[in-house]
Scaffold this motif. Sequence first.
Motif, PDB file in Angstrom:
ATOM      1  N   PRO A 526     -20.410 -27.809  41.762  1.00 19.93           N
ATOM      2  CA  PRO A 526     -19.726 -26.738  41.029  1.00 19.93           C
ATOM      3  C   PRO A 526     -18.761 -27.317  39.991  1.00 19.93           C
ATOM      4  O   PRO A 526     -18.263 -28.437  40.140  1.00 19.93           O
ATOM      5  N   ARG A 527     -18.529 -26.525  38.935  1.00 22.62           N
ATOM      6  CA  ARG A 527     -17.506 -26.824  37.926  1.00 22.62           C
ATOM      7  C   ARG A 527     -17.747 -28.156  37.209  1.00 22.62           C
ATOM      8  O   ARG A 527     -16.843 -28.965  37.051  1.00 22.62           O
ATOM      9  N   THR A 528     -18.971 -28.393  36.765  1.00 16.51           N
ATOM     10  CA  THR A 528     -19.276 -29.677  36.132  1.00 16.51           C
ATOM     11  C   THR A 528     -19.684 -29.565  34.661  1.00 16.51           C
ATOM     12  O   THR A 528     -19.955 -30.586  34.035  1.00 16.51           O
ATOM     13  N   TYR A 529     -19.709 -28.357  34.087  1.00 13.12           N
ATOM     14  CA  TYR A 529     -20.053 -28.202  32.672  1.00 13.12           C
ATOM     15  C   TYR A 529     -19.004 -27.343  31.960  1.00 13.12           C
ATOM     16  O   TYR A 529     -18.508 -26.361  32.510  1.00 13.12           O
ATOM     17  N   ASP A 530     -18.698 -27.741  30.715  1.00  4.78           N
ATOM     18  CA  ASP A 530     -17.696 -27.043  29.904  1.00  4.78           C
ATOM     19  C   ASP A 530     -18.305 -25.945  29.038  1.00  4.78           C
ATOM     20  O   ASP A 530     -17.635 -24.970  28.711  1.00  4.78           O
ATOM     21  N   LEU A 531     -19.546 -26.139  28.635  1.00  2.31           N
ATOM     22  CA  LEU A 531     -20.215 -25.191  27.738  1.00  2.31           C
ATOM     23  C   LEU A 531     -21.687 -25.124  28.129  1.00  2.31           C
ATOM     24  O   LEU A 531     -22.332 -26.156  28.334  1.00  2.31           O
ATOM     25  N   ILE A 532     -22.203 -23.907  28.248  1.00  5.06           N
ATOM     26  CA  ILE A 532     -23.607 -23.699  28.568  1.00  5.06           C
ATOM     27  C   ILE A 532     -24.253 -22.897  27.439  1.00  5.06           C
ATOM     28  O   ILE A 532     -23.703 -21.894  26.986  1.00  5.06           O
ATOM     29  N   HIS A 533     -25.416 -23.349  26.999  1.00  4.91           N
ATOM     30  CA  HIS A 533     -26.154 -22.686  25.930  1.00  4.91           C
ATOM     31  C   HIS A 533     -27.452 -22.141  26.513  1.00  4.91           C
ATOM     32  O   HIS A 533     -28.208 -22.874  27.151  1.00  4.91           O
ATOM     33  N   ALA A 534     -27.695 -20.862  26.346  1.00  7.20           N
ATOM     34  CA  ALA A 534     -28.890 -20.224  26.914  1.00  7.20           C
ATOM     35  C   ALA A 534     -29.578 -19.395  25.834  1.00  7.20           C
ATOM     36  O   ALA A 534     -29.190 -18.257  25.574  1.00  7.20           O
ATOM     37  N   SER A 535     -30.585 -19.977  25.204  1.00  6.43           N
ATOM     38  CA  SER A 535     -31.301 -19.308  24.120  1.00  6.43           C
ATOM     39  C   SER A 535     -32.667 -18.854  24.617  1.00  6.43           C
ATOM     40  O   SER A 535     -33.515 -19.679  24.974  1.00  6.43           O
ATOM     41  N   GLY A 536     -32.875 -17.553  24.656  1.00  7.62           N
ATOM     42  CA  GLY A 536     -34.160 -17.003  25.072  1.00  7.62           C
ATOM     43  C   GLY A 536     -34.477 -17.211  26.543  1.00  7.62           C
ATOM     44  O   GLY A 536     -35.595 -16.913  26.984  1.00  7.62           O
ATOM     45  N   SER A 563     -17.158 -22.002  28.475  1.00  7.38           N
ATOM     46  CA  SER A 563     -17.792 -21.004  27.614  1.00  7.38           C
ATOM     47  C   SER A 563     -19.305 -20.999  27.778  1.00  7.38           C
ATOM     48  O   SER A 563     -19.911 -22.003  28.165  1.00  7.38           O
ATOM     49  N   VAL A 564     -19.899 -19.839  27.458  1.00  3.39           N
ATOM     50  CA  VAL A 564     -21.354 -19.691  27.479  1.00  3.39           C
ATOM     51  C   VAL A 564     -21.789 -18.993  26.197  1.00  3.39           C
ATOM     52  O   VAL A 564     -21.144 -18.042  25.747  1.00  3.39           O
ATOM     53  N   ILE A 565     -22.884 -19.489  25.607  1.00  2.72           N
ATOM     54  CA  ILE A 565     -23.487 -18.846  24.443  1.00  2.72           C
ATOM     55  C   ILE A 565     -24.881 -18.379  24.847  1.00  2.72           C
ATOM     56  O   ILE A 565     -25.749 -19.196  25.168  1.00  2.72           O
ATOM     57  N   PHE A 566     -25.091 -17.071  24.857  1.00  5.22           N
ATOM     58  CA  PHE A 566     -26.410 -16.490  25.117  1.00  5.22           C
ATOM     59  C   PHE A 566     -27.017 -16.062  23.788  1.00  5.22           C
ATOM     60  O   PHE A 566     -26.343 -15.441  22.966  1.00  5.22           O
ATOM     61  N   LYS A 601     -29.300 -11.154  18.911  1.00  4.13           N
ATOM     62  CA  LYS A 601     -27.844 -11.188  18.864  1.00  4.13           C
ATOM     63  C   LYS A 601     -27.332 -12.320  19.746  1.00  4.13           C
ATOM     64  O   LYS A 601     -28.089 -12.995  20.442  1.00  4.13           O
ATOM     65  N   ILE A 602     -26.034 -12.526  19.732  1.00  2.25           N
ATOM     66  CA  ILE A 602     -25.399 -13.598  20.494  1.00  2.25           C
ATOM     67  C   ILE A 602     -24.302 -13.007  21.375  1.00  2.25           C
ATOM     68  O   ILE A 602     -23.477 -12.224  20.897  1.00  2.25           O
ATOM     69  N   LEU A 603     -24.321 -13.369  22.637  1.00  3.51           N
ATOM     70  CA  LEU A 603     -23.250 -12.984  23.564  1.00  3.51           C
ATOM     71  C   LEU A 603     -22.434 -14.228  23.851  1.00  3.51           C
ATOM     72  O   LEU A 603     -22.956 -15.238  24.329  1.00  3.51           O
ATOM     73  N   VAL A 604     -21.155 -14.185  23.542  1.00  2.71           N
ATOM     74  CA  VAL A 604     -20.237 -15.292  23.792  1.00  2.71           C
ATOM     75  C   VAL A 604     -19.350 -14.911  24.963  1.00  2.71           C
ATOM     76  O   VAL A 604     -18.711 -13.854  24.945  1.00  2.71           O
TER      77      VAL A 604
END
Length: 620
Positions: A526-536, A563-566, A601-604
Motif C-alpha cells: 500500500p501507499r507506493t505510488y504518487d501519481l496513477i495514469h489510467a487511459s481507457g 493524484s490520479v488522471i483518468f 474527457k479527463i477526470l482528475v
Amino acid sequence: MAREYSGLQMHHQLEAKRKRLTWILGVSALCILFYVLGAWQTTPSSQYDVYTRVGCDNNSATPDSNGSNQSLTNLDFASHHQVALDSSKTISQFPPCDMAYSEYTPCQDKVRGRKFDRDMMKYRERHCPTKQEMLLCLIPAPPKYKTPFKWPQSRDYAWYDNIPHKELSIEKAVQNWIQVEGDRFRFPGGGTMFPRGADAYIDDIGELIPLTDGNIRTAVDTGCGVASFGAYLLKRNILTMSFAPRDTHEAQVQFALERGVPAMIGIIGSMRLPYPARAFDLAHCSRCLIPWQNNEGLYLMEVDRILRPGGYWILSGPPINWKKYWRGWERTKEDLKQEQDAIENVARRLCWKKVTENNDLAIWQKPINHVGCVKEVMCKSEDPDTAWYRSLEACITPVPQVLSSDEVAGGELLKWPERAFSVPPRLSRGSVPGLGVDRFIEDNEQWKDKIAHYNRIIAPLRSGRYRNIMDMNAYLGGFAAAVAKYPVWVMNVIPAHIDYDTLGVIYERGLIGTYQDWCEAFSTYPRTYDLIHASGLFTLYQHRCDITYILLEMDRILRPEGSVIFRDTVELLVKIKSITDGMRWKSHIVDHESGPFNPEKILVAVKTYWTGEATKRKPK
C-alpha cells in the motif's frame, strides 16, 4: 419614361431592404431576450465555477507551462450521463479497513501463502483472494504517516512512521542495508556483497563492462533487498526493475518504493516473471539466494528469456570466489565448487560467454543471436513474451532468426536516450500485428500536447511532488517517454488480456513495466505510488470485472494526497466519480486537451490525507 421607370424600381428595392432589415433585427432581439431569460432561470451557478489545480492551492488559479495563470472549467455531467454498470456495487461511503491491514498485499498474503506447496517457492508466488474474500474497505495509513522525502533525498532517507519495521536494521546491521536514526531510516547504500556501498560496487562492475555509454539502459535485480543497487544505477541513467519476495525480511520492496526506486514484490519460482522476452540489457544477482543450478537450470533459462541478445548477467555471492569465503558461508569447498561448476554448465548450454570472474564478481554475456547454438533444447512455444501465469519451461527461448552471425537478433537498439523516441525494432519489423511506425510517430506527437495539459491541471511534473508513477494501460509507453526528462519514473503496465501486447516495445524504448490483470491486485505494498495514469482502462475492464474493486486497488497503492488522471468516456468517468466520492477522493472532470468538442474527457482526482487508528487486532 425610362428615367421614371428606373426611379420607381429603385424606390421599391429600398423599401424591400428596409422591411428585411426590420424583420432580421426583430427576430434577433427576440432570440437574445429568450436566451437571457432561459439562462437566468435554468443555469446553475456551479457551471461557472473555476477549476483550480487539484491537490495544490485550491484558492489560486492554475499556472500553465509558461508560468501564466489559466483557469479550466469544472465540467458537471452528472445530470446528463447516468449509467449503470451491471457488475459494479454501489456504496455511498467506504469504511476504513482494520489497522491490521495497513500493509496488506492481497496476492502475496502470508496467511494464504502457507496453504501452498513450498516446492519451487510456490507459496511465495501470487495467490489472489477470491471475489468473496476481497475487501470493500479502504486500507488505512499508519497513524503518524508523513509525506515521504522528495527525490533525491528519499534515496537516503525515509520516515520511520511510514514503515515501522526495524527488523532489517537488526538482521542486516553489519551489512549496512538500513539504519534507524531517530524518527527516520537512513539507507547507507550497503549490501551483503558490497560492504563499501552500492556506488563503489557499481564502479567495480563498470571497470569490467561499459555502464555509462548508453548501451545498457534497462536492468533487473533479482532478490533486490532494499534496492540500493537499482538506486545507485540511476546515477548512470540505468533504470532497474528490482524485485524480492514478501518474506521474513519485512518490507524490503516497501522500503525500496518509499525511497523512490522502482520495485515489485516477486520471485523466480515455478512461473515466468511478468516481463516480455528480450527485455533487459543487464540482469543482476547479489547473494539473492536463488538456486541457479537446480531444476535443470530452469531459473537461468528464465533469465535468458528476459535478457536481450548481447545482454549481461552478473553474479556475486555464493559460489563466486568460494576459495576465499567458504568458511564464512559455512559450506564445504566441494559443495561450493560443485555449485559453480553446475552454473557454468548451464551458462554453456545457453551459449553464454563468460566475460570475466574478478574478485567477488562473475559476468556472463548472452550471444547476439543463436547461430551455432544447440537446436534440440529450444522451446517450442510460439510466443516467448507470454508471461502472465505461465509455467517455466526447461528449454532455451529462441530469439528471432538472423541472416548472418554478426546480426543482432530482433534488431539492434540505439543508445539511451536516443532509443526513447526512435522506432522500436518490434514495430519497424512488424512484430506487433496492427501497429506500425506511423502509429508510433503519431502517438509521440500527441503526448506533447497531453503532457502540457497535465502540467496545467495537476501540480507540474517537474515540481518534485511526484516520484513513483504508474501508467495502468501504457500502450506504447508514450507517457513514460514524454516525462523521462522530469525527476520521475514510470511503471508501465500492459493489461494481460489486451489485444496489442506492446510491453516488448516499451522495453525497447529503454523503459520498464510489467503485465497485470487489473481484476486482481498489483504486486506492491500500500501507499507506493504518487501519481496513477489510467487511459481507457475502464472501457477495457467494464465488462470483465467489478470496477469498484479496481478503484479500491488504486486507492490501496496510492499515497495519501496522491493524484490520479483518468481518461475515458464521459459515461464511465461519471460512474468512476460516483465511486471515488465514497473513497474520500476529491475529483473534477475537465476537457480533453484538444478542447470541449472531443467526446473523451479527463477526470482528475486526489486521495485525501487520512490515517488509521492504532489497534492490536489481527486479520482473521
